[in-house]
Design a protein around this motif. Structure first.
Motif, PDB file in Angstrom:
ATOM      1  N   ALA A  38      11.240  -9.040  -1.329  1.00 46.91           N
ATOM      2  CA  ALA A  38      10.973  -8.843  -2.758  1.00 46.91           C
ATOM      3  C   ALA A  38       9.482  -8.940  -3.053  1.00 46.91           C
ATOM      4  O   ALA A  38       8.962  -8.190  -3.892  1.00 46.91           O
ATOM      5  N   MET A  39       8.798  -9.849  -2.389  1.00 46.66           N
ATOM      6  CA  MET A  39       7.344  -9.967  -2.575  1.00 46.66           C
ATOM      7  C   MET A  39       6.658  -8.645  -2.235  1.00 46.66           C
ATOM      8  O   MET A  39       5.777  -8.184  -2.967  1.00 46.66           O
ATOM      9  N   LEU A  40       7.061  -8.045  -1.140  1.00 44.65           N
ATOM     10  CA  LEU A  40       6.467  -6.769  -0.723  1.00 44.65           C
ATOM     11  C   LEU A  40       6.883  -5.638  -1.659  1.00 44.65           C
ATOM     12  O   LEU A  40       6.053  -4.814  -2.048  1.00 44.65           O
ATOM     13  N   ALA A  41       8.152  -5.623  -2.029  1.00 46.04           N
ATOM     14  CA  ALA A  41       8.667  -4.531  -2.855  1.00 46.04           C
ATOM     15  C   ALA A  41       8.084  -4.526  -4.260  1.00 46.04           C
ATOM     16  O   ALA A  41       7.869  -3.465  -4.845  1.00 46.04           O
ATOM     17  N   HIS A  42       7.830  -5.690  -4.822  1.00 45.79           N
ATOM     18  CA  HIS A  42       7.407  -5.760  -6.218  1.00 45.79           C
ATOM     19  C   HIS A  42       5.890  -5.752  -6.409  1.00 45.79           C
ATOM     20  O   HIS A  42       5.427  -5.684  -7.553  1.00 45.79           O
ATOM     21  N   ALA A  43       5.150  -5.805  -5.332  1.00 44.39           N
ATOM     22  CA  ALA A  43       3.695  -5.630  -5.464  1.00 44.39           C
ATOM     23  C   ALA A  43       3.455  -4.163  -5.813  1.00 44.39           C
ATOM     24  O   ALA A  43       4.020  -3.270  -5.194  1.00 44.39           O
ATOM     25  N   ASN A  44       2.634  -3.923  -6.820  1.00 41.66           N
ATOM     26  CA  ASN A  44       2.412  -2.527  -7.201  1.00 41.66           C
ATOM     27  C   ASN A  44       1.086  -1.967  -6.698  1.00 41.66           C
ATOM     28  O   ASN A  44       0.735  -0.838  -7.007  1.00 41.66           O
ATOM     29  N   LEU A  45       0.375  -2.739  -5.885  1.00 33.01           N
ATOM     30  CA  LEU A  45      -0.825  -2.244  -5.223  1.00 33.01           C
ATOM     31  C   LEU A  45      -0.928  -2.947  -3.873  1.00 33.01           C
ATOM     32  O   LEU A  45      -1.097  -4.166  -3.810  1.00 33.01           O
ATOM     33  N   ILE A  46      -0.782  -2.174  -2.821  1.00 32.68           N
ATOM     34  CA  ILE A  46      -0.916  -2.707  -1.462  1.00 32.68           C
ATOM     35  C   ILE A  46      -1.927  -1.848  -0.721  1.00 32.68           C
ATOM     36  O   ILE A  46      -1.811  -0.619  -0.688  1.00 32.68           O
ATOM     37  N   VAL A  47      -2.921  -2.510  -0.150  1.00 36.65           N
ATOM     38  CA  VAL A  47      -3.895  -1.845   0.709  1.00 36.65           C
ATOM     39  C   VAL A  47      -3.727  -2.461   2.092  1.00 36.65           C
ATOM     40  O   VAL A  47      -3.685  -3.688   2.224  1.00 36.65           O
ATOM     41  N   THR A  48      -3.628  -1.616   3.112  1.00 35.21           N
ATOM     42  CA  THR A  48      -3.453  -2.112   4.469  1.00 35.21           C
ATOM     43  C   THR A  48      -4.626  -1.682   5.345  1.00 35.21           C
ATOM     44  O   THR A  48      -5.263  -0.661   5.089  1.00 35.21           O
ATOM     45  N   ALA A  49      -4.879  -2.477   6.386  1.00 39.42           N
ATOM     46  CA  ALA A  49      -5.922  -2.182   7.367  1.00 39.42           C
ATOM     47  C   ALA A  49      -5.261  -2.033   8.726  1.00 39.42           C
ATOM     48  O   ALA A  49      -4.375  -2.823   9.085  1.00 39.42           O
ATOM     49  N   TRP A  50      -5.714  -1.042   9.491  1.00 38.29           N
ATOM     50  CA  TRP A  50      -5.089  -0.691  10.765  1.00 38.29           C
ATOM     51  C   TRP A  50      -6.118  -0.583  11.871  1.00 38.29           C
ATOM     52  O   TRP A  50      -7.182  -0.001  11.675  1.00 38.29           O
ATOM     53  N   ASP A  51      -5.779  -1.138  13.009  1.00 40.65           N
ATOM     54  CA  ASP A  51      -6.550  -0.945  14.238  1.00 40.65           C
ATOM     55  C   ASP A  51      -5.666  -0.084  15.112  1.00 40.65           C
ATOM     56  O   ASP A  51      -4.705  -0.582  15.711  1.00 40.65           O
ATOM     57  N   ASP A  52      -5.909   1.205  15.131  1.00 40.53           N
ATOM     58  CA  ASP A  52      -5.009   2.199  15.712  1.00 40.53           C
ATOM     59  C   ASP A  52      -3.657   2.089  15.014  1.00 40.53           C
ATOM     60  O   ASP A  52      -3.593   2.260  13.822  1.00 40.53           O
ATOM     61  N   GLU A  53      -2.601   1.751  15.728  1.00 40.63           N
ATOM     62  CA  GLU A  53      -1.262   1.667  15.143  1.00 40.63           C
ATOM     63  C   GLU A  53      -0.884   0.244  14.738  1.00 40.63           C
ATOM     64  O   GLU A  53       0.239   0.001  14.297  1.00 40.63           O
ATOM     65  N   ARG A  54      -1.800  -0.687  14.871  1.00 44.48           N
ATOM     66  CA  ARG A  54      -1.490  -2.099  14.615  1.00 44.48           C
ATOM     67  C   ARG A  54      -1.966  -2.518  13.225  1.00 44.48           C
ATOM     68  O   ARG A  54      -3.148  -2.357  12.886  1.00 44.48           O
ATOM     69  N   LEU A  55      -1.064  -3.086  12.438  1.00 46.18           N
ATOM     70  CA  LEU A  55      -1.404  -3.627  11.126  1.00 46.18           C
ATOM     71  C   LEU A  55      -2.242  -4.886  11.331  1.00 46.18           C
ATOM     72  O   LEU A  55      -1.790  -5.846  11.946  1.00 46.18           O
ATOM     73  N   VAL A  56      -3.477  -4.870  10.819  1.00 41.03           N
ATOM     74  CA  VAL A  56      -4.375  -6.019  11.023  1.00 41.03           C
ATOM     75  C   VAL A  56      -4.773  -6.695   9.719  1.00 41.03           C
ATOM     76  O   VAL A  56      -5.367  -7.770   9.731  1.00 41.03           O
ATOM     77  N   GLY A  57      -4.453  -6.082   8.581  1.00 38.20           N
ATOM     78  CA  GLY A  57      -4.813  -6.696   7.312  1.00 38.20           C
ATOM     79  C   GLY A  57      -4.024  -6.127   6.154  1.00 38.20           C
ATOM     80  O   GLY A  57      -3.530  -4.997   6.221  1.00 38.20           O
ATOM     81  N   ILE A  58      -3.905  -6.943   5.101  1.00 39.36           N
ATOM     82  CA  ILE A  58      -3.202  -6.500   3.896  1.00 39.36           C
ATOM     83  C   ILE A  58      -3.796  -7.182   2.668  1.00 39.36           C
ATOM     84  O   ILE A  58      -4.205  -8.340   2.717  1.00 39.36           O
ATOM     85  N   SER A  59      -3.879  -6.434   1.609  1.00 38.81           N
ATOM     86  CA  SER A  59      -4.161  -6.950   0.274  1.00 38.81           C
ATOM     87  C   SER A  59      -2.931  -6.610  -0.552  1.00 38.81           C
ATOM     88  O   SER A  59      -2.608  -5.431  -0.723  1.00 38.81           O
TER      89      SER A  59
END
Length: 135
Positions: A38-59
């Motif tokens: 629910a935390m992920l679903a209800h956020a209305n702005l998500i920015v992600t950071a990727w190192d190739d195919e690996r998720l390395v960061g999130i806002s």
């Protein structure tokens, strides 16, 4: 090379792995699947950071895009910290809602980080603690 995306919402396991690797998982209900999803679903702005195919960061933010953006989570893998990824995630979150002020509650370990990148401390903020009600 790190790439950033606003068009992708990480899945539960992908996000959980990042939160563990960043230590933010220690302060979030990441093992409660329903709550974390629910935390992920209800956020209305998500920015992600990727190192190739690996998720390395999130806002992970909740915003009205004109007045306030609440930066609920900023997580960067410990292996990728101190490389400017967190700062860039915040910058991109801010640019998605340029009129809005960015607010956050800092984890104790990160309190010194935020003034370094331009945040100001506002002691007049108030918080109703979890499991408490207004009396």
């Amino acid at each position: 090379m790190i790439t950033y995306r606003t068009d992708y919402r990480p899945g539960l396991e992908e996000a959980r792995d990042l939160y563990h690797a960043s230590t933010l998982g220690e302060r979030r209900p990441i093992d409660d699947d329903a709550r974390f999803a629910a935390m992920l679903a209800h956020a209305n702005l998500i920015v992600t950071a990727w190192d190739d195919e690996r998720l390395v960061g999130i806002s992970r933010c909740v915003t009205d895009f004109v007045w306030t953006t609440y930066l609920a989570d900023l997580a960067v893998r410990a292996s990728h910290q101190r490389a400017g990824i967190g700062k860039e995630l915040i910058r991109r979150s801010q640019s998605a809602a340029p009129q809005a002020k960015v607010l956050l509650l800092a984890a104790p370990a990160a309190e010194r980080y935020y003034p370094h990148i331009g945040f100001q401390h506002f002691p007049q903020a108030w918080m109703l603690r979890e499991n408490e009600t207004v009396s």
